[in-house]
Write a protein that holds these residues in place. Sequence first.
Motif, PDB file in Angstrom:
ATOM      1  N   HIS A  99       0.838  -1.212   0.000  1.00  0.00           N
ATOM      2  CA  HIS A  99       0.000   0.000   0.000  1.00  0.00           C
ATOM      3  C   HIS A  99       0.867   1.254   0.000  1.00  0.00           C
ATOM      4  N   TYR A 100       1.986   1.173   0.737  1.00  0.00           N
ATOM      5  CA  TYR A 100       2.954   2.281   0.720  1.00  0.00           C
ATOM      6  C   TYR A 100       3.471   2.478  -0.713  1.00  0.00           C
ATOM      7  N   PHE A 101       3.856   1.371  -1.352  1.00  0.00           N
ATOM      8  CA  PHE A 101       4.452   1.479  -2.681  1.00  0.00           C
ATOM      9  C   PHE A 101       3.426   1.972  -3.706  1.00  0.00           C
ATOM     10  N   GLU A 102       2.240   1.364  -3.697  1.00  0.00           N
ATOM     11  CA  GLU A 102       1.243   1.696  -4.731  1.00  0.00           C
ATOM     12  C   GLU A 102       0.679   3.107  -4.570  1.00  0.00           C
ATOM     13  N   ARG A 103       0.587   3.604  -3.336  1.00  0.00           N
ATOM     14  CA  ARG A 103      -0.103   4.888  -3.118  1.00  0.00           C
ATOM     15  C   ARG A 103       0.847   6.049  -2.901  1.00  0.00           C
ATOM     16  N   ILE A 104       2.102   5.754  -2.538  1.00  0.00           N
ATOM     17  CA  ILE A 104       3.016   6.857  -2.235  1.00  0.00           C
ATOM     18  C   ILE A 104       4.195   6.879  -3.214  1.00  0.00           C
ATOM     19  N   VAL A 105       4.774   5.698  -3.481  1.00  0.00           N
ATOM     20  CA  VAL A 105       5.979   5.680  -4.325  1.00  0.00           C
ATOM     21  C   VAL A 105       5.617   5.619  -5.805  1.00  0.00           C
ATOM     22  N   ARG A 106       4.808   4.627  -6.207  1.00  0.00           N
ATOM     23  CA  ARG A 106       4.540   4.460  -7.639  1.00  0.00           C
ATOM     24  C   ARG A 106       3.972   5.727  -8.301  1.00  0.00           C
ATOM     25  N   PRO A 107       3.047   6.445  -7.661  1.00  0.00           N
ATOM     26  CA  PRO A 107       2.515   7.637  -8.335  1.00  0.00           C
ATOM     27  C   PRO A 107       3.575   8.688  -8.666  1.00  0.00           C
ATOM     28  N   THR A 108       4.774   8.596  -8.055  1.00  0.00           N
ATOM     29  CA  THR A 108       5.810   9.591  -8.364  1.00  0.00           C
ATOM     30  C   THR A 108       6.519   9.302  -9.688  1.00  0.00           C
ATOM     31  N   PHE A 109       6.350   8.062 -10.220  1.00  0.00           N
ATOM     32  CA  PHE A 109       7.055   7.787 -11.477  1.00  0.00           C
ATOM     33  C   PHE A 109       6.213   7.047 -12.516  1.00  0.00           C
ATOM     34  N   SER A 110       4.965   6.685 -12.175  1.00  0.00           N
ATOM     35  CA  SER A 110       4.193   5.890 -13.130  1.00  0.00           C
ATOM     36  C   SER A 110       2.705   6.102 -12.871  1.00  0.00           C
ATOM     37  N   ASP A 111       1.900   5.970 -13.942  1.00  0.00           N
ATOM     38  CA  ASP A 111       0.456   6.043 -13.709  1.00  0.00           C
ATOM     39  C   ASP A 111      -0.220   4.690 -13.930  1.00  0.00           C
ATOM     40  N   ILE A 112       0.560   3.627 -13.805  1.00  0.00           N
ATOM     41  CA  ILE A 112      -0.036   2.282 -13.864  1.00  0.00           C
ATOM     42  C   ILE A 112      -0.954   2.136 -12.650  1.00  0.00           C
ATOM     43  N   PRO A 113      -2.219   1.737 -12.868  1.00  0.00           N
ATOM     44  CA  PRO A 113      -3.145   1.649 -11.726  1.00  0.00           C
ATOM     45  C   PRO A 113      -2.835   0.457 -10.832  1.00  0.00           C
ATOM     46  N   GLU A 114      -3.220   0.594  -9.560  1.00  0.00           N
ATOM     47  CA  GLU A 114      -3.028  -0.531  -8.638  1.00  0.00           C
ATOM     48  C   GLU A 114      -3.960  -1.681  -9.023  1.00  0.00           C
ATOM     49  N   LEU A 115      -3.590  -2.915  -8.629  1.00  0.00           N
ATOM     50  CA  LEU A 115      -4.415  -4.089  -8.941  1.00  0.00           C
ATOM     51  C   LEU A 115      -5.359  -4.352  -7.764  1.00  0.00           C
ATOM     52  N   PRO A 116      -6.676  -4.205  -7.966  1.00  0.00           N
ATOM     53  CA  PRO A 116      -7.603  -4.326  -6.838  1.00  0.00           C
ATOM     54  C   PRO A 116      -7.461  -5.647  -6.075  1.00  0.00           C
ATOM     55  N   GLN A 117      -7.226  -6.765  -6.793  1.00  0.00           N
ATOM     56  CA  GLN A 117      -7.130  -8.059  -6.084  1.00  0.00           C
ATOM     57  C   GLN A 117      -5.936  -8.060  -5.125  1.00  0.00           C
ATOM     58  N   VAL A 118      -4.818  -7.503  -5.592  1.00  0.00           N
ATOM     59  CA  VAL A 118      -3.617  -7.473  -4.744  1.00  0.00           C
ATOM     60  C   VAL A 118      -3.853  -6.549  -3.550  1.00  0.00           C
ATOM     61  N   MET A 119      -4.473  -5.396  -3.811  1.00  0.00           N
ATOM     62  CA  MET A 119      -4.710  -4.438  -2.723  1.00  0.00           C
ATOM     63  C   MET A 119      -5.670  -5.043  -1.698  1.00  0.00           C
ATOM     64  N   ASP A 120      -6.722  -5.723  -2.161  1.00  0.00           N
ATOM     65  CA  ASP A 120      -7.702  -6.312  -1.237  1.00  0.00           C
ATOM     66  C   ASP A 120      -7.073  -7.418  -0.397  1.00  0.00           C
ATOM     67  N   MET A 121      -6.313  -8.285  -1.041  1.00  0.00           N
ATOM     68  CA  MET A 121      -5.732  -9.412  -0.315  1.00  0.00           C
ATOM     69  C   MET A 121      -4.738  -8.924   0.750  1.00  0.00           C
ATOM     70  N   THR A 122      -3.889  -7.977   0.367  1.00  0.00           N
ATOM     71  CA  THR A 122      -2.897  -7.500   1.338  1.00  0.00           C
ATOM     72  C   THR A 122      -3.557  -6.643   2.408  1.00  0.00           C
ATOM     73  N   LEU A 123      -4.640  -5.944   2.053  1.00  0.00           N
ATOM     74  CA  LEU A 123      -5.358  -5.164   3.075  1.00  0.00           C
ATOM     75  C   LEU A 123      -5.944  -6.095   4.141  1.00  0.00           C
ATOM     76  N   GLN A 124      -6.540  -7.205   3.700  1.00  0.00           N
ATOM     77  CA  GLN A 124      -7.111  -8.157   4.677  1.00  0.00           C
ATOM     78  C   GLN A 124      -6.021  -8.678   5.602  1.00  0.00           C
ATOM     79  N   ARG A 125      -4.865  -8.973   5.031  1.00  0.00           N
ATOM     80  CA  ARG A 125      -3.750  -9.439   5.871  1.00  0.00           C
ATOM     81  C   ARG A 125      -3.299  -8.347   6.828  1.00  0.00           C
ATOM     82  N   PHE A 126      -3.201  -7.117   6.320  1.00  0.00           N
ATOM     83  CA  PHE A 126      -2.764  -6.019   7.188  1.00  0.00           C
ATOM     84  C   PHE A 126      -3.731  -5.862   8.362  1.00  0.00           C
ATOM     85  N   ILE A 127      -5.033  -5.955   8.079  1.00  0.00           N
ATOM     86  CA  ILE A 127      -6.039  -5.799   9.139  1.00  0.00           C
ATOM     87  C   ILE A 127      -5.876  -6.909  10.183  1.00  0.00           C
ATOM     88  N   GLU A 128      -5.664  -8.127   9.704  1.00  0.00           N
ATOM     89  CA  GLU A 128      -5.483  -9.241  10.647  1.00  0.00           C
ATOM     90  C   GLU A 128      -4.244  -9.010  11.539  1.00  0.00           C
TER      91      GLU A 128
END
Length: 206
Positions: A110-139
Amino acid sequence: MTRATLYYSPNLNPRLCVAVARYLQADLDYVKASPFHPRQQEAFRRLNPMTRVPVLQEADGTTLWETDAIICRLSRRAGSDLWRQDEEQPEMIRWLSWTAYHLMPAGDVHYFERIVRPTFSDIPELPQVMDMTLQRFIEYAGVLDDWLKTREWLVGTRLSYADFRVATLMPFARQALLPIDDFPQVLRHAAQLDAVPFWRDPFAGL
Ligand SMILES: N[C@@H](CCC(=O)N[C@@H](CS)C(=O)NCC(=O)O)C(=O)O
């Protein structure tokens, strides 16, 4: 005689390393680096084959990389027990390992996709990856929150390096849209760290 040098950038691990090195009042020169920059990459590889920061270069030219190893050395050198040397050491290492294998892999996406990547690329984040890692982060944030319900600090009754390590992401968590407000003990622990010298602004005066 030249002093040891700590190469750093503003990103997660080097930020942590600079904050803790300064908390330990380590006698270092601090040099900002961009090891991924094409013009610096090859030169940097001689300091760290991973071409990443932080790197500690000793006065004799030898180097040590990996934040935890650098802090272990600086803590020993300072005669500090921030890096526990006693029977609390396994507990401290439990949290370092847990952070490296569980909390950080979930949160740093989430740090990389929302803070670092936007500084050099406009490739969108992958919702499945964001959802899966978010669930893990919450746990995992829940595990930390439960642990802190009955403790002021993670290990024993005093600040240790484990407290800094588990909080690596915290200064960036809201910007990375991580739901830390759901974890009151994690927030309380982060506020305690904010009162520790250099944690809020590790780069002041560098
Ligand atoms: N496992 C290493 C991670 C080092 C690492 O991935 N560093 C990243 C920043 S978190 C880096 O050098 N990125 C290039 C930069 O910051 O310019 C550690 O704990 O020190």
